[in-house]
Design a protein around this motif. Structure first.
Motif, PDB file in Angstrom:
ATOM      1  N   SER A 107       0.833  -1.204   0.000  1.00 51.05           N
ATOM      2  CA  SER A 107       0.000   0.000   0.000  1.00 51.05           C
ATOM      3  C   SER A 107       0.868   1.255   0.000  1.00 51.05           C
ATOM      4  N   LEU A 108       2.056   1.112   0.594  1.00 53.17           N
ATOM      5  CA  LEU A 108       2.998   2.243   0.603  1.00 53.17           C
ATOM      6  C   LEU A 108       3.453   2.553  -0.822  1.00 53.17           C
ATOM      7  N   VAL A 109       3.829   1.508  -1.535  1.00 47.61           N
ATOM      8  CA  VAL A 109       4.252   1.665  -2.932  1.00 47.61           C
ATOM      9  C   VAL A 109       3.139   2.298  -3.743  1.00 47.61           C
ATOM     10  N   ASP A 110       1.955   1.810  -3.473  1.00 53.65           N
ATOM     11  CA  ASP A 110       0.802   2.311  -4.200  1.00 53.65           C
ATOM     12  C   ASP A 110       0.656   3.809  -4.026  1.00 53.65           C
ATOM     13  N   ARG A 111       0.762   4.270  -2.791  1.00 58.17           N
ATOM     14  CA  ARG A 111       0.591   5.707  -2.547  1.00 58.17           C
ATOM     15  C   ARG A 111       1.776   6.504  -3.083  1.00 58.17           C
ATOM     16  N   ALA A 112       2.986   5.945  -2.920  1.00 57.78           N
ATOM     17  CA  ALA A 112       4.172   6.644  -3.426  1.00 57.78           C
ATOM     18  C   ALA A 112       4.086   6.783  -4.950  1.00 57.78           C
ATOM     19  N   ALA A 113       3.667   5.706  -5.609  1.00 57.74           N
ATOM     20  CA  ALA A 113       3.587   5.713  -7.072  1.00 57.74           C
ATOM     21  C   ALA A 113       2.681   6.833  -7.541  1.00 57.74           C
ATOM     22  N   LYS A 114       1.554   6.984  -6.854  1.00 57.84           N
ATOM     23  CA  LYS A 114       0.610   8.021  -7.258  1.00 57.84           C
ATOM     24  C   LYS A 114       1.283   9.390  -7.259  1.00 57.84           C
ATOM     25  N   TRP A 115       2.086   9.666  -6.196  1.00 59.49           N
ATOM     26  CA  TRP A 115       2.723  10.980  -6.110  1.00 59.49           C
ATOM     27  C   TRP A 115       3.819  11.146  -7.147  1.00 59.49           C
ATOM     28  N   ILE A 116       4.540  10.070  -7.413  1.00 59.55           N
ATOM     29  CA  ILE A 116       5.600  10.162  -8.426  1.00 59.55           C
ATOM     30  C   ILE A 116       4.994  10.470  -9.797  1.00 59.55           C
ATOM     31  N   PHE A 117       3.931   9.759 -10.122  1.00 58.19           N
ATOM     32  CA  PHE A 117       3.269   9.993 -11.408  1.00 58.19           C
ATOM     33  C   PHE A 117       2.740  11.428 -11.473  1.00 58.19           C
ATOM     34  N   PHE A 118       2.171  11.859 -10.341  1.00 54.75           N
ATOM     35  CA  PHE A 118       1.630  13.200 -10.311  1.00 54.75           C
ATOM     36  C   PHE A 118       2.747  14.228 -10.528  1.00 54.75           C
ATOM     37  N   ALA A 119       3.896  13.997  -9.897  1.00 55.63           N
ATOM     38  CA  ALA A 119       5.026  14.927 -10.019  1.00 55.63           C
ATOM     39  C   ALA A 119       5.469  15.034 -11.475  1.00 55.63           C
ATOM     40  N   CYS A 120       5.500  13.882 -12.157  1.00 56.74           N
ATOM     41  CA  CYS A 120       5.903  13.900 -13.565  1.00 56.74           C
ATOM     42  C   CYS A 120       4.929  14.733 -14.397  1.00 56.74           C
ATOM     43  N   ALA A 121       3.642  14.517 -14.135  1.00 58.87           N
ATOM     44  CA  ALA A 121       2.636  15.274 -14.877  1.00 58.87           C
ATOM     45  C   ALA A 121       2.800  16.766 -14.582  1.00 58.87           C
ATOM     46  N   LEU A 122       3.155  17.050 -13.319  1.00 58.49           N
ATOM     47  CA  LEU A 122       3.279  18.444 -12.900  1.00 58.49           C
ATOM     48  C   LEU A 122       4.410  19.150 -13.643  1.00 58.49           C
ATOM     49  N   VAL A 123       5.501  18.425 -13.925  1.00 63.00           N
ATOM     50  CA  VAL A 123       6.646  19.024 -14.617  1.00 63.00           C
ATOM     51  C   VAL A 123       6.196  19.662 -15.930  1.00 63.00           C
ATOM     52  N   THR A 124       5.367  18.913 -16.688  1.00 57.32           N
ATOM     53  CA  THR A 124       4.902  19.424 -17.973  1.00 57.32           C
ATOM     54  C   THR A 124       4.073  20.684 -17.798  1.00 57.32           C
ATOM     55  N   VAL A 125       3.153  20.604 -16.853  1.00 58.11           N
ATOM     56  CA  VAL A 125       2.260  21.745 -16.648  1.00 58.11           C
ATOM     57  C   VAL A 125       3.046  22.960 -16.196  1.00 58.11           C
ATOM     58  N   LEU A 126       3.952  22.751 -15.255  1.00 57.23           N
ATOM     59  CA  LEU A 126       4.729  23.876 -14.734  1.00 57.23           C
ATOM     60  C   LEU A 126       5.640  24.476 -15.814  1.00 57.23           C
ATOM     61  N   THR A 127       6.202  23.623 -16.658  1.00 55.25           N
ATOM     62  CA  THR A 127       7.050  24.123 -17.737  1.00 55.25           C
ATOM     63  C   THR A 127       6.256  25.044 -18.657  1.00 55.25           C
ATOM     64  N   THR A 128       5.065  24.580 -19.008  1.00 54.51           N
ATOM     65  CA  THR A 128       4.215  25.402 -19.870  1.00 54.51           C
ATOM     66  C   THR A 128       3.942  26.750 -19.218  1.00 54.51           C
ATOM     67  N   LEU A 129       3.572  26.694 -17.943  1.00 53.34           N
ATOM     68  CA  LEU A 129       3.282  27.938 -17.234  1.00 53.34           C
ATOM     69  C   LEU A 129       4.513  28.831 -17.181  1.00 53.34           C
ATOM     70  N   ALA A 130       5.670  28.232 -16.938  1.00 51.75           N
ATOM     71  CA  ALA A 130       6.907  29.014 -16.839  1.00 51.75           C
ATOM     72  C   ALA A 130       7.211  29.702 -18.164  1.00 51.75           C
ATOM     73  N   ILE A 131       7.010  28.963 -19.282  1.00 51.05           N
ATOM     74  CA  ILE A 131       7.272  29.555 -20.603  1.00 51.05           C
ATOM     75  C   ILE A 131       6.371  30.766 -20.826  1.00 51.05           C
ATOM     76  N   ILE A 132       5.097  30.585 -20.509  1.00 45.97           N
ATOM     77  CA  ILE A 132       4.163  31.699 -20.696  1.00 45.97           C
ATOM     78  C   ILE A 132       4.594  32.891 -19.846  1.00 45.97           C
ATOM     79  N   LEU A 133       4.980  32.593 -18.596  1.00 45.13           N
ATOM     80  CA  LEU A 133       5.382  33.651 -17.671  1.00 45.13           C
ATOM     81  C   LEU A 133       6.590  34.422 -18.216  1.00 45.13           C
ATOM     82  N   VAL A 134       7.602  33.699 -18.677  1.00 45.39           N
ATOM     83  CA  VAL A 134       8.815  34.324 -19.207  1.00 45.39           C
ATOM     84  C   VAL A 134       8.472  35.190 -20.422  1.00 45.39           C
TER      85      VAL A 134
END
Lengths: 285, 307
Positions: free
Chosen positions: B17-44
């Motif tokens: 169950s620990l792996v399960d919860r950790a995996a969710k956050w890791i996947f979320f972090a990866c998805a976040l990188v894309t979104v944040l990059t897009t936002l950063a580009i727009i901001l710049v």
């Protein structure tokens, strides 16, 4: 337009005098020959790649009657149906040997255009497949591709819908999408679409198998009415349905053999083949 | 029968169950990188553009017909010549790629037998994978000489050559996505039309094409969007001369080519030339963003519900 040639209903091959000569080992039990045949199958073999799906089918399909093709799954009944209007041409690996006569013309002759053939022999499929167009355009489509949309298209569309017992239900929404209808209505729409260009023969491939009982019974009533004007060939896996609506019944059994072909009453009450009797009574299949 | 309730609660120390919860956050972090990059580009982009527009008026930028940012005495910042260059390349390439790509898709989906399709489609996709600088070189060394053969007055850099090469470049995009959309049209619809006595041509144009329209239009928009943003090939082929002219043989400059010129040049950070990069970048971004939103709208608007 070879399929439009002089419409000799019987050829010498189907005359009673010579029919015995034409009979082969593959001849089914019963009475495969009829006098008013519009479609005559002679030693018809169909292959999918190396697999033989039909073995030497001999059968005469009478005009303006309902002929049912029954049998277990994989017995070749749909394959036979699709070989009548050459829909099997669309399958790359399908190959046909033998003869299939429509009004005395072999539809597998080199000079036959399958497009012209299909304009004479309409088809209704297992799953309702209306085009993603309006109800009106669905029914008018056949008229348009066949160049029969000169005159009053609207009148022809309404007549077809009327004959398909659908007009009352859709009269006010001819412009809405055919896909908005219920499954049973969609299938009647497909029937209207098939009859609008006024073909001679209508092939139906398990037209009610995807429908509920009420819709099924509407389709069955319709099939019987259509036989007043059209020759109907219907594939069904529902034996009660075949018994209810057909005049002649062909029983295909596993391996692509036509085992028996006769009047529907005879098939269901007193079949000559024991295997057919077993199948009809539900002992196998 | 036991009355003891069965224990279905989570074991906190359970590794699974620990792996399960950790995996969710890791996947979320990866998805976040894309979104944040897009936002950063727009901001710049927006941040840089604000600096630029504090010195150049938006009206001059949007309506000016002269782009000479490095004129020491009288610099001028009308973006229209660059937009014109981009527009000519885009429209020209679309005129080539949309018809050719669509007809290719119809051929592959409806006419070609399985063997041909299995060969041609991957080949087209290889075409899509060639680095765009190679296309630019191809334009300079092959297309332009052909144009010059017919019209010796044409210079090394001309917009026609760029439009042709970008057109070739985006054909695979149009044909591949359109072919996917056409192949997704269920055979039951084709059978229905064939059963009514339709010819192959009628089935292709009257049944398959309309039923896959949303996918095809989306392919068009994505391809056009790619043409707008295309950089290296047009920098090489079209040249570096921002001007508004109707001649297809003239040298022009696209917005992207200008960014290459300044980005690789000696414009010092904080200079007006440097800041103009952000304004152009933002303009480009808005153009392609609009196209992509349009593509999504078209997809949902023209989606045909078939079964």
């Amino acid at each position: 337009m070879t399929a439009n040639g002089p419409q000799t209903v019987t050829t010498s091959e189907s005359d009673g005098a010579t029919s015995d000569d034409a009979m082969t080992d593959d001849a089914p039990l019963g009475s495969p020959r009829v006098d008013d045949a519009v479609i005559e199958s002679r030693d018809l073999d169909v292959y999918y790649g190396d697999d033989q799906a039909l073995h030497g089918i001999n059968m005469d399909i009478p005009e303006r009657k309902v002929t049912a093709l029954i049998g277990p799954s994989g017995c070749g009944k749909s394959t036979f149906l699709r070989s009548i209007n050459r829909m099997n041409d669309l399958i790359d690996i399908a190959r046909v040997e033998g003869d299939l006569y429509f009004h005395g013309k072999n539809v597998y002759d080199e000079d036959v255009d399958p497009v012209a053939l299909r304009r004479k022999i309409g088809m209704v499929f297992q799953k309702p497949n209306p085009f993603p167009k309006s109800i009106f355009d669905n029914v008018a489509y056949g008229l348009r591709v066949q160049g029969k949309d000169d005159g009053d298209v609207e009148e022809k569309v309404r007549t077809a819908l009327e004959r398909a017992a659908l007009l009352d239900e859709v009269e006010d929404q001819l412009d809405s999408s055919g896909l908005d209808l219920s499954g049973g209505q969609q299938q009647r729409l497909c029937i209207a679409r098939a009859i609008a260009p006024d073909p001679e023969v209508i092939l139906m491939d398990e037209p009610a198998s995807a429908l509920d009982p009420v819709a099924t019974s509407k389709i069955e009533d319709l099939v019987e009415e259509l036989a007043e004007e059209y020759t109907v060939v219907i594939v069904t896996h529902n034996m009660q349905q075949a018994a209810r609506i057909s005049d002649k019944t062909a029983v295909f059994l596993t391996g692509g053999h036509l085992v028996e072909f006769d009047d529907t009453n005879k098939i269901f009450e007193n079949p000559e083949s024991d295997r057919v009797e077993d199948y009809i009574t539900g002992k196998f299949g | 029968m036991s009355t003891e309730p069965i224990d279905l609660s989570r074991e906190d120390n359970n590794v699974g169950s620990l792996v399960d919860r950790a995996a969710k956050w890791i996947f979320f972090a990866c998805a976040l990188v894309t979104v944040l990059t897009t936002l950063a580009i727009i901001l710049v982009l927006v941040d840089g553009a604000i600096d630029f527009f504090s010195q150049v008026s938006l009206v001059e930028y949007l309506t000016g017909t002269d782009w000479s940012p490095r004129d020491a005495t009288d610099p001028s910042f009308g973006v229209l010549p660059l937009v014109w260059g981009t527009l000519v390349v885009t429209v020209g390439s679309a005129l080539i790629a949309l018809p050719v790509g669509t007809l290719t898709a119809i051929y592959l989906s409806e006419y070609a037998d399985e063997r041909v399709r299995r060969t041609v489609k991957p080949t087209l996709e290889v075409l899509a994978g060639i680095p765009t600088i190679v296309y630019g070189f191809f334009a300079l060394s092959f297309i332009t000489p052909i144009i010059q053969y017919f019209n010796p007055d044409v210079g090394t850099f001309n917009v026609l050559s760029g439009a042709i090469v970008v057109g070739i470049m985006i054909i695979p995009m149009v044909s591949s996505i359109s072919e996917d959309a056409m192949s997704a049209v269920p055979d039951s619809l084709r059978n229905a039309a064939y059963g009514l006595g339709a010819t192959k041509f009628e089935v292709s144009t009257q049944v398959v094409l309309p039923a896959s329209l949303s996918g095809i239009l989306a392919a068009y928009i994505l391809a056009i969007s790619r043409a707008i943003g295309e950089t290296m090939a047009v920098t090489l082929a079209v040249g570096m001369l921002p001007q508004i002219t109707a001649s297809p043989f003239a040298e022009m400059q696209t917005m992207t080519a200008y960014m290459v010129e300044i980005g690789t040049g000696d414009a010092s950070v904080g200079s007006i030339g440097y800041m103009s990069l952000f304004a152009i970048g933002l303009t480009l971004f808005l153009m392609t963003f609009t196209m992509n939103v349009g593509s999504m709208w078209v997809r949902s608007r023209y989606r045909e519900e078939y079964q």
